[in-house]
Enzyme design. Structure first.
Site, PDB file in Angstrom:
ATOM      1  N   ARG A 257       0.897  -1.276   0.096  1.00 22.35           N
ATOM      2  CA  ARG A 257      -0.059  -0.174   0.042  1.00 22.35           C
ATOM      3  C   ARG A 257       0.936   1.298   0.017  1.00 22.35           C
ATOM      4  O   ARG A 257       0.189   2.267  -0.355  1.00 22.35           O
ATOM      5  CB  ARG A 257      -0.959  -0.097   1.130  1.00 22.35           C
ATOM      6  CG  ARG A 257      -2.030  -1.023   0.947  1.00 22.35           C
ATOM      7  CD  ARG A 257      -3.248  -1.112   1.948  1.00 22.35           C
ATOM      8  NE  ARG A 257      -2.872  -2.151   3.004  1.00 22.35           N
ATOM      9  CZ  ARG A 257      -2.803  -1.908   4.488  1.00 22.35           C
ATOM     10  NH1 ARG A 257      -3.470  -0.860   4.629  1.00 22.35           N
ATOM     11  NH2 ARG A 257      -2.536  -2.965   5.024  1.00 22.35           N
TER      12      ARG A 257
ATOM     13  N   GLU B  73       1.198  -5.112  13.174  1.00 20.26           N
ATOM     14  CA  GLU B  73      -0.020  -5.217  14.050  1.00 20.26           C
ATOM     15  C   GLU B  73      -0.514  -6.707  14.061  1.00 20.26           C
ATOM     16  O   GLU B  73      -0.943  -7.200  14.989  1.00 20.26           O
ATOM     17  CB  GLU B  73      -1.161  -4.345  13.673  1.00 20.26           C
ATOM     18  CG  GLU B  73      -2.295  -4.377  14.869  1.00 20.26           C
ATOM     19  CD  GLU B  73      -3.417  -3.469  14.450  1.00 20.26           C
ATOM     20  OE1 GLU B  73      -3.422  -2.823  13.407  1.00 20.26           O
ATOM     21  OE2 GLU B  73      -4.346  -3.221  15.068  1.00 20.26           O
TER      22      GLU B  73
END
Ligand SMILES: O=P(O)(O)OC[C@H]1O[C@H](OP(=O)(O)OP(=O)(O)O)[C@H](O)[C@@H]1O
Ligand SMILES: Nc1ncnc2[nH]cnc12
Length: 187
Positions: A71, A108
């Site tokens: 991204r 994460e």
């Protein structure tokens, strides 16, 4: 989706935050995923985000933009073109040809390995690390460490969205002291 355009009163970050939606339990249970596909799909919003990040590159006097797969490529390549700088891809393991430097890291919702081509940068380069999201900071720190190993200087980590609750900024201040974190939106 058309969030209201800023009318001179609404700050840029609030306008753009209107294009980000929360997706619970993606890609794993317990993760609140921030999906900004609608921002990319709205040309005025996308252009405003790119302009903001390109301005940061100029302010930090960067000579190269390093974008993080995948991204970070969506934002990093138009930003590099807009500020007339070269783009350097930092890719997931096994994608870049030739001699590479590697870092394992945790993010994460998992762990991975990123790589950079050994000769992509040199000691004269001032590099802005560009990504979409800073969550725990694991990805950005691994990228900064790789870039430092090439001999180049990391002058900023810049993101579209910082997830404040995940303490990436605190971790950067601890492990990457002196390198500013620039975030367009903080959630
Ligand atoms: O601050 P962190 O906890 O490290 O998380 C942030 C990273 O997580 C996402 O990448 P992901 O590995 O999901 O890859 P993608 O860009 O290919 O979707 C995002 O694009 C950041 O690179
Ligand atoms: N919660 C989250 N939403 C979107 N991208 C992320 N990358 C890491 N954590 C994320």
């Amino acid at each position: 989706m058309i969030a209201q355009e800023p009318d001179g009163e609404m700050p840029l970050d609030r306008w753009l935050a209107g294009y980000i939606r929360d997706v619970p339990d993606h890609p794993r249970p317990g993760v609140l995923f921030k999906d900004y596909s609608a921002l990319l799909a709205e040309p005025r919003a996308f252009a405003a985000a790119v302009d903001f990040l390109a301005e940061l590159c100029s302010r930090r006097r960067a000579t190269k933009v390093a974008g993080l797969e995948a991204r970070g490529f969506l934002l990093g390549t138009p930003v590099a073109v807009r500020c007339e700088l070269g783009f350097v891809p930092v890719r997931k393991k096994g994608k870049l040809p030739g001699r590479t430097l590697s870092r394992a890291y945790e993010l994460e919702y998992g762990s991975d390995v990123i790589e950079i081509q050994q000769d992509a940068l040199g000691p004269r380069d001032r590099v802005i690390v560009l990504d979409d999201v800073l969550a725990t900071g694991g990805t950005a720190l691994a990228a900064a460490s790789l870039i430092a190993e090439t001999g180049a200087q990391v002058v900023s980590v810049a993101v579209l969205l910082e997830l404040g609750a995940l303490s990436g900024r605190r971790r950067m201040e601890r492990d990457l002291a002196g390198v500013p974190l620039d975030a367009l939106i903080t959630a």
